[in-house]
Design a protein around this motif. Structure first.
Motif, short mmCIF file in Angstrom:
data_model
loop_
_atom_site.label_atom_id
_atom_site.label_comp_id
_atom_site.label_asym_id
_atom_site.label_seq_id
_atom_site.Cartn_x
_atom_site.Cartn_y
_atom_site.Cartn_z
N LEU A 84 0.83 -1.20 0.00
CA LEU A 84 0.00 0.00 0.00
C LEU A 84 0.87 1.26 0.00
CD1 LEU A 84 -2.77 -0.91 2.59
CD2 LEU A 84 -3.01 -0.76 0.13
N ASN A 85 0.40 2.25 -0.69
CA ASN A 85 1.07 3.54 -0.81
C ASN A 85 0.36 4.53 0.12
OD1 ASN A 85 2.23 5.91 -1.70
ND2 ASN A 85 1.62 5.63 -3.84
N PHE A 86 1.09 5.19 1.02
CA PHE A 86 0.50 6.14 1.96
C PHE A 86 0.99 7.55 1.67
CE2 PHE A 86 0.38 2.09 4.07
CZ PHE A 86 -0.84 2.08 4.72
N MET A 87 0.13 8.52 1.89
CA MET A 87 0.46 9.93 1.70
C MET A 87 1.27 10.44 2.88
SD MET A 87 -0.72 10.85 -1.17
CE MET A 87 -0.57 12.61 -1.03
N PRO A 88 2.03 11.52 2.66
CA PRO A 88 2.75 12.14 3.78
C PRO A 88 1.76 12.85 4.70
CG PRO A 88 3.00 13.46 1.81
CD PRO A 88 2.29 12.20 1.40
N PRO A 89 2.21 13.28 5.87
CA PRO A 89 1.31 14.05 6.74
C PRO A 89 0.82 15.29 6.00
CG PRO A 89 3.34 13.46 7.89
CD PRO A 89 3.53 13.08 6.46
N ILE A 90 -0.48 15.53 6.08
CA ILE A 90 -1.08 16.69 5.43
C ILE A 90 -1.84 17.48 6.49
CG2 ILE A 90 -2.76 17.48 3.72
CD1 ILE A 90 -2.12 14.95 2.11
N ARG A 91 -1.62 18.78 6.52
CA ARG A 91 -2.31 19.64 7.48
C ARG A 91 -3.29 20.52 6.72
NH1 ARG A 91 0.90 24.28 9.74
NH2 ARG A 91 -0.64 25.55 8.76
N HIS A 92 -4.52 20.58 7.21
CA HIS A 92 -5.54 21.42 6.62
C HIS A 92 -5.77 22.61 7.55
CE1 HIS A 92 -6.36 18.18 3.82
NE2 HIS A 92 -6.41 17.37 4.84
N ALA A 93 -5.74 23.81 7.00
CA ALA A 93 -5.93 25.01 7.81
C ALA A 93 -6.94 25.93 7.15
CB ALA A 93 -4.60 25.73 7.99
N ARG A 94 -7.81 26.48 7.96
CA ARG A 94 -8.80 27.45 7.48
C ARG A 94 -8.12 28.81 7.38
NH1 ARG A 94 -14.21 27.18 10.52
NH2 ARG A 94 -14.09 25.20 9.46
N VAL A 95 -8.31 29.48 6.25
CA VAL A 95 -7.73 30.81 6.03
C VAL A 95 -8.72 31.84 6.58
CG1 VAL A 95 -6.85 32.44 4.33
CG2 VAL A 95 -6.55 29.98 3.97
N LYS A 96 -8.24 32.65 7.53
CA LYS A 96 -9.12 33.64 8.15
C LYS A 96 -9.57 34.68 7.12
CE LYS A 96 -7.37 33.36 12.81
NZ LYS A 96 -6.79 34.09 13.94
N ASN A 97 -10.82 35.05 7.22
CA ASN A 97 -11.41 36.13 6.41
C ASN A 97 -11.33 35.88 4.91
OD1 ASN A 97 -11.90 37.49 8.84
ND2 ASN A 97 -9.86 38.43 8.76
N ARG A 98 -11.29 34.62 4.50
CA ARG A 98 -11.28 34.29 3.06
C ARG A 98 -12.41 33.30 2.78
NH1 ARG A 98 -6.44 34.79 -0.06
NH2 ARG A 98 -7.93 34.44 -1.72
N ILE A 99 -13.18 33.58 1.77
CA ILE A 99 -14.30 32.72 1.37
C ILE A 99 -13.99 32.17 -0.01
CG2 ILE A 99 -16.78 32.63 0.87
CD1 ILE A 99 -16.19 33.14 3.81
N ASP A 100 -14.21 30.86 -0.17
CA ASP A 100 -14.01 30.22 -1.47
C ASP A 100 -15.13 30.71 -2.39
OD1 ASP A 100 -13.85 28.57 -3.69
OD2 ASP A 100 -13.34 26.80 -2.51
N PRO A 101 -14.80 31.34 -3.52
CA PRO A 101 -15.84 31.89 -4.38
C PRO A 101 -16.77 30.84 -4.99
CG PRO A 101 -13.65 32.21 -5.36
CD PRO A 101 -13.47 31.60 -4.02
N LYS A 102 -16.29 29.62 -5.15
CA LYS A 102 -17.13 28.58 -5.75
C LYS A 102 -18.11 28.00 -4.75
CE LYS A 102 -13.65 27.18 -9.10
NZ LYS A 102 -12.72 26.14 -9.50
N THR A 103 -17.63 27.67 -3.56
CA THR A 103 -18.48 26.99 -2.57
C THR A 103 -19.12 27.94 -1.58
OG1 THR A 103 -16.64 26.63 -1.05
CG2 THR A 103 -17.05 24.91 -2.72
N LYS A 104 -18.64 29.17 -1.52
CA LYS A 104 -19.13 30.18 -0.57
C LYS A 104 -18.90 29.76 0.88
CE LYS A 104 -20.85 32.58 -3.97
NZ LYS A 104 -19.91 33.34 -4.70
N LYS A 105 -17.92 28.90 1.09
CA LYS A 105 -17.56 28.45 2.43
C LYS A 105 -16.16 28.98 2.75
CE LYS A 105 -20.28 24.24 2.31
NZ LYS A 105 -20.26 22.79 2.37
N PRO A 106 -15.78 28.96 4.05
CA PRO A 106 -14.42 29.42 4.38
C PRO A 106 -13.37 28.63 3.61
CG PRO A 106 -15.71 29.11 6.37
CD PRO A 106 -16.53 28.58 5.23
N MET A 107 -12.33 29.34 3.14
CA MET A 107 -11.27 28.72 2.35
C MET A 107 -10.37 27.87 3.25
SD MET A 107 -8.62 30.53 -0.28
CE MET A 107 -9.90 31.01 -1.41
N ILE A 108 -10.06 26.68 2.75
CA ILE A 108 -9.19 25.77 3.49
C ILE A 108 -7.98 25.48 2.61
CG2 ILE A 108 -8.96 23.46 4.46
CD1 ILE A 108 -11.91 23.65 5.23
N VAL A 109 -6.79 25.59 3.22
CA VAL A 109 -5.54 25.34 2.51
C VAL A 109 -4.93 24.07 3.08
CG1 VAL A 109 -3.24 26.24 2.06
CG2 VAL A 109 -5.17 27.80 2.16
#
Length: 191
Positions: A84-109
């Motif tokens: 099996l192939n595993f991904m490296p550690p990935i961190r998801h962070a919400r960007v303050k005061n940024r909204i994704d224009p497509k989903t209209k939800k807070p942007m996550i990087v």
């Protein structure tokens, strides 16, 4: 096999993000593990020895415990999962005061973890089978198959210096495909 310039397991475990990832047992799919099959391979380079040694384990936590026990005696190591192939550690962070224009939800990087390397070290890439960064190098001689034959020269590629995995199998650009075994398997495999 030489490991000149390869980041050591000691250096990796000094990084708290990697240490947390290393100490967390990955989930294996039900169809992958069955009695008698040992999915984890502990690979170590013992101080003063020219070759890597390995041992198979049925349980990831047992392999980690053995690796930690061996740390004072080894120069490098990995816990490999050849199937099996595993991904490296990935961190998801919400960007303050940024909204994704497509989903209209807070942007996550999403940020993929990369090791801190000294300037003298060669470039490292993530090996999903070894679950750690390694050096991928071009092998002059194709690897031997179980029957002793060799792959055709056209199949020679950049390979992980620890497990020999083909660099083309590592695709961290699509993390959504990682560990989604049931959705990625052909329909005839579904129960």
């Amino acid at each position: 096999m030489t490991d000149v310039g390869l980041i050591t397991i000691h250096e990796l475990l000094d990084d708290e993000k990697y240490a947390k990832y290393f100490n967390t047992a990955p989930e294996l799919p039900e169809h992958y593990y069955s009695g008698g099959h040992e999915p984890w391979r502990l690979m170590v380079l013992v101080k003063g020895k020219p070759r890597w040694a390995s041992k198979r384990f049925a349980d990831y936590d047992e392999a980690v415990a053995r690796m930690i026990e061996l740390l004072p005696k080894i120069t490098n190591g990995a816990i490999n999962c050849p199937g099996l192939n595993f991904m490296p550690p990935i961190r998801h962070a919400r960007v303050k005061n940024r909204i994704d224009p497509k989903t209209k939800k807070p942007m996550i990087v999403s940020r993929v973890w990369v090791p801190q390397l000294s300037g003298e070290m060669p470039q490292h890439h993530w090996c999903g089978y070894c679950r750690r960064p390694t050096i991928f190098a071009h092998k002059a001689m194709p690897p031997k198959m179980r029957d002793g034959s060799r792959l055709p020269v056209s199949q020679v590629a950049f390979r992980c210096t620890l497990c020999g995995a083909n660099a083309e199998l590592m695709d961290i650009r699509k993390p959504e495909m990682n560990q989604r075994w049931d959705t990625n398997r052909p329909a005839f495999f579904h129960g």
